[in-house]
Write a protein that holds these residues in place. Structure first.
Motif, short mmCIF file in Angstrom:
data_model
loop_
_atom_site.label_atom_id
_atom_site.label_comp_id
_atom_site.label_asym_id
_atom_site.label_seq_id
_atom_site.Cartn_x
_atom_site.Cartn_y
_atom_site.Cartn_z
N ASN A 11 0.84 -1.19 0.00
CA ASN A 11 0.00 0.00 0.00
C ASN A 11 0.88 1.25 0.00
O ASN A 11 1.63 1.49 0.94
N VAL A 12 0.82 2.02 -1.06
CA VAL A 12 1.57 3.28 -1.12
C VAL A 12 0.60 4.46 -1.16
O VAL A 12 1.01 5.60 -1.35
N GLY A 13 -0.69 4.18 -0.96
CA GLY A 13 -1.71 5.23 -0.93
C GLY A 13 -1.91 5.73 0.49
O GLY A 13 -0.98 5.73 1.31
N SER A 14 -3.13 6.12 0.79
CA SER A 14 -3.44 6.61 2.13
C SER A 14 -3.32 5.48 3.15
O SER A 14 -3.36 4.31 2.80
N SER A 15 -3.15 5.85 4.42
CA SER A 15 -2.85 4.84 5.44
C SER A 15 -3.95 3.80 5.61
O SER A 15 -3.67 2.62 5.68
N ALA A 16 -5.19 4.20 5.71
CA ALA A 16 -6.28 3.23 5.88
C ALA A 16 -7.12 3.21 4.61
O ALA A 16 -7.75 4.21 4.27
N THR A 17 -7.10 2.09 3.92
CA THR A 17 -7.85 2.02 2.67
C THR A 17 -8.25 0.57 2.35
O THR A 17 -7.64 -0.37 2.85
N LYS A 18 -9.26 0.45 1.50
CA LYS A 18 -9.77 -0.87 1.11
C LYS A 18 -9.83 -0.92 -0.41
O LYS A 18 -10.28 0.03 -1.05
N TYR A 19 -9.37 -2.04 -0.97
CA TYR A 19 -9.40 -2.25 -2.42
C TYR A 19 -10.20 -3.51 -2.74
O TYR A 19 -10.08 -4.51 -2.05
N LYS A 20 -10.98 -3.43 -3.82
CA LYS A 20 -11.75 -4.59 -4.28
C LYS A 20 -11.23 -4.99 -5.66
O LYS A 20 -10.96 -4.15 -6.52
N ALA A 21 -11.10 -6.31 -5.88
CA ALA A 21 -10.57 -6.83 -7.14
C ALA A 21 -11.64 -6.84 -8.22
O ALA A 21 -12.78 -7.25 -7.99
N LYS A 22 -11.24 -6.41 -9.41
CA LYS A 22 -12.07 -6.52 -10.61
C LYS A 22 -11.23 -7.31 -11.61
O LYS A 22 -10.12 -6.92 -11.95
N VAL A 23 -11.75 -8.45 -12.06
CA VAL A 23 -10.97 -9.35 -12.93
C VAL A 23 -11.39 -9.16 -14.38
O VAL A 23 -12.57 -9.17 -14.71
N MET A 24 -10.38 -8.98 -15.23
CA MET A 24 -10.55 -8.97 -16.67
C MET A 24 -9.80 -10.21 -17.16
O MET A 24 -8.59 -10.16 -17.40
N ALA A 25 -10.50 -11.34 -17.23
CA ALA A 25 -9.87 -12.62 -17.54
C ALA A 25 -9.37 -12.67 -18.98
O ALA A 25 -10.06 -12.19 -19.89
N PRO A 26 -8.19 -13.25 -19.20
CA PRO A 26 -7.72 -13.45 -20.57
C PRO A 26 -8.69 -14.35 -21.34
O PRO A 26 -9.31 -15.23 -20.75
N LYS A 27 -8.80 -14.13 -22.63
CA LYS A 27 -9.69 -14.93 -23.46
C LYS A 27 -9.37 -16.42 -23.32
O LYS A 27 -8.21 -16.81 -23.33
N GLY A 28 -10.40 -17.23 -23.13
CA GLY A 28 -10.22 -18.67 -23.00
C GLY A 28 -9.89 -19.11 -21.59
O GLY A 28 -9.49 -20.25 -21.38
N SER A 29 -10.06 -18.21 -20.60
CA SER A 29 -9.72 -18.57 -19.23
C SER A 29 -10.78 -18.08 -18.25
O SER A 29 -11.59 -17.21 -18.56
N VAL A 30 -10.73 -18.66 -17.07
CA VAL A 30 -11.55 -18.22 -15.93
C VAL A 30 -10.57 -17.94 -14.81
O VAL A 30 -9.69 -18.76 -14.52
N VAL A 31 -10.71 -16.77 -14.17
CA VAL A 31 -9.78 -16.35 -13.12
C VAL A 31 -10.55 -16.02 -11.85
O VAL A 31 -11.56 -15.31 -11.90
N THR A 32 -10.08 -16.55 -10.71
CA THR A 32 -10.64 -16.16 -9.43
C THR A 32 -9.53 -15.56 -8.57
O THR A 32 -8.36 -15.95 -8.69
N VAL A 33 -9.90 -14.60 -7.73
CA VAL A 33 -8.97 -13.92 -6.83
C VAL A 33 -9.40 -14.19 -5.41
O VAL A 33 -10.58 -14.12 -5.08
N SER A 34 -8.44 -14.48 -4.54
CA SER A 34 -8.74 -14.71 -3.13
C SER A 34 -7.65 -14.07 -2.27
O SER A 34 -6.48 -14.36 -2.47
N PRO A 35 -8.01 -13.19 -1.37
CA PRO A 35 -9.35 -12.64 -1.13
C PRO A 35 -9.70 -11.61 -2.20
O PRO A 35 -8.82 -11.09 -2.88
N GLU A 36 -10.99 -11.32 -2.33
CA GLU A 36 -11.45 -10.34 -3.32
C GLU A 36 -11.29 -8.91 -2.82
O GLU A 36 -11.35 -7.98 -3.62
N ILE A 37 -11.12 -8.74 -1.52
CA ILE A 37 -10.96 -7.42 -0.92
C ILE A 37 -9.69 -7.41 -0.07
O ILE A 37 -9.46 -8.32 0.72
#
Length: 92
Positions: A11-37
């Motif tokens: 984290n190089v942004g503000s001290s307290a922050t939350k990010y949520k993952a948005k996946v743009m999967a490559p063609k021909g694939s399925v991608v999951t992220v863990s954790p999503e937040i």
């Protein structure tokens, strides 16, 4: 084929922050992220996440690209982590 990848971000942004993952999967694939937040409590704190990528290889298809975009809760910051997948070549 299934690939499992672990990544660590800082984290190089503000001290307290939350990010949520948005996946743009490559063609021909399925991608999951863990954790999503990812929740950061301080500046320069490190967090890890893992990707699971399911890909149907096709040696005739060009290498597909995608990304995981981490979007800050208030929408000010976006951090992009690229993804590229390709068929594995077996050597006999």
């Amino acid at each position: 084929m299934q690939y499992n990848v672990e990544r660590t971000v800082t984290n190089v942004g503000s001290s307290a922050t939350k990010y949520k993952a948005k996946v743009m999967a490559p063609k021909g694939s399925v991608v999951t992220v863990s954790p999503e937040i990812l929740v950061f409590g301080e500046n320069y704190e490190k967090q890890s996440y893992s990707l699971t990528i399911w890909y149907t290889s096709d040696k005739n298809r060009p290498v597909p690209f995608g990304s995981v975009i981490w979007v800050e809760e208030n929408g000010k910051q976006r951090v992009r982590s690229p993804i590229a997948v390709s068929p594995m070549v077996k050597v006999c």
